[in-house]
Design an enzyme around this catalytic site. Sequence first.
Site, short mmCIF file in Angstrom:
data_model
loop_
_atom_site.label_atom_id
_atom_site.label_comp_id
_atom_site.label_asym_id
_atom_site.label_seq_id
_atom_site.Cartn_x
_atom_site.Cartn_y
_atom_site.Cartn_z
N GLY A 1 0.81 -1.25 -0.09
CA GLY A 1 0.00 -0.12 0.16
C GLY A 1 0.95 1.22 0.05
N ALA B 1 -5.34 7.41 -10.13
CA ALA B 1 -5.17 8.73 -10.92
C ALA B 1 -6.27 9.43 -11.23
CB ALA B 1 -4.60 8.18 -12.10
N HIS C 1 -22.30 -7.04 -32.34
CA HIS C 1 -21.73 -8.38 -32.32
C HIS C 1 -20.65 -8.75 -33.42
CE1 HIS C 1 -21.84 -12.80 -32.01
NE2 HIS C 1 -22.05 -12.83 -33.33
#
Length: 467
Positions: free
Chosen positions: A272, A321, A445
């Site tokens: 972290g 960000a 698709h």
Amino acid sequence: MENFDVVVVGSGPGGYVAAIRCAQLGFKTAIIERYNTLGGTCLNVGCIPSKALLDSSEHFYNASHTFKEHGIDVGSLKVNLEQMIKRKAGVVKQTSDGISFLMKKNKITTYFGHGTFVSKDTVEVALNDGNKTTLSAKKFVIATGSKPIVLQGMEIDKKRIITSTEALEMKEVPKNLILVGGGVIGLELGSVYARLGAKVSVLEYADSIIPTMDKSLGKELQKSLTKIGFEFFLNHKVLEVKNKGKEVLVKASDKAGKEVQFNGDYCIIALGRKPYTENLGLDKAGVKLDDRGKVEVDENLVTSNENIYAIGDVIKGAMLAHKAEEEGVFVAEKIAGQKPHINYNLIPGVVYTWPEVAAVGFTEEQLKEKGTKYKVGNFPFKASGRARASMDTDGFVKVLADEKTDEILGVHMIGPRTADMIAEAVVAMEYRASAEDISRMSHAHPTFTESLKEACLDATAKRALHI
Ligand code: FAD
Ligand code: NAD
């Protein structure tokens, strides 16, 4: 002394975006950056360089693992790590030069040097060329970002025990890479080196990787990463990391509390990040920190000094960000007297592994905790024609919708290009769409995005068409 309407301290995505928006709104604006390049962590040692290496390593992995199946024989392959890192540096330079261009275009004055508040309305800049200057302004924006958390017993030597910054500049591909922390940084940078041939061991304290995301995502990602050379040690709390010359020794305690040891040639510490406020003179400015060392702000991102705002990693919230950018725009518009708004619940989170992981809104665990009644719609990529065509069938899309109203409350995806696909979910949720709304919209698709439509069909009325 130079006088400005707004002075921004820090040129990361929070700071430079705040400066641009301030200039657009007609303010005389300056930005201060302690390094010699603009763009902060994100552009220089974060988002951009890590994605450059992720893209390069993905090409190598595909060339060596999937090209043959596609009918492409390429003979023997070799990694040229030096060139890979050189290309990454080029991408970073181009991007950072782009920010310099934007500063000039918007007539923002740039100061390269460390900024320190010397009073409530003045910042002194120790310029990188050795000189000093003082700036005063009506409003300031603190956007000084963050730095890696380092725990006692895990001192970074920048040789074998490294942070993400050094991991972006490796001289060789590790043979046995140990990752302390199974969060975003560890898994992204671990992916780079696993794809280039490293064996990667992840030691994670929690009972799943990417533990703050919907639990189903970590589980699925673990399966995919195991296929490319990752090994996971969950419920392992790392206690100590030592450089033993040519190898690194890592001590951890396992779920039962027993001490276990791991050896590797490199160890990335990714536990972290914490706010960066060193030598910023916050006491002189009358700006308070909260009990976690973050700059304290109210709902308008105003600090305890009414003329000073703070944004990005240095304040509470996700360290992302795009969150910093939104806050940059928000404070500029606040300063201009406008009424901007940020919906923090709709800031998406993405992990750029392969398959990619992307999510927005509430997780299933959060909905259970809130006591919200919800429906779940699932669609696996193995049922997608587009995913079969590209051989990217790992993963799924999961849609959580309110049981009664059908409003989409959370979307959690793991699969090909979900980093881009999540934008559709953000738009839908910003307009408070129901799962049925999405399921009645035409999706081209064959695309990966049809999987979101199918998961919505499954959520709204259990009527997915292709499962
Ligand atoms: P920063 O980008 O940290 O910028 C702060 C700047 O302020 C720095 O340049 C610093 O030098 C300067 N500064 C500090 N103090 C002073 C001072 N006193 N005077 C002058 N200048 C000062 N986020 C994502 O959304 N997507 C990603 O893919 C992603 N990947 C990442 C990968 C890595 C390896 C890392 C480390 C982070 C990543 N992040 C990512 C997180 C992202 O980089 C941060 O959330 C973001 O940079 C925060 O922006 P900021 O403007 O708050 O601060
Ligand atoms: P993180 O919070 O994502 O992960 C840290 C992990 O370390 C957690 O899972 C935690 O449980 C674990 N941990 C903590 N102490 C431990 C211990 N003693 N032993 C073993 N495991 C332990 O932090 P990070 O990966 O360092 O990333 C930092 C920040 O950078 C994050 O907040 C993230 O938002 C940002 N980032 C974002 C991206 C992206 O958006 N794609 C990429 C990289 C970084």
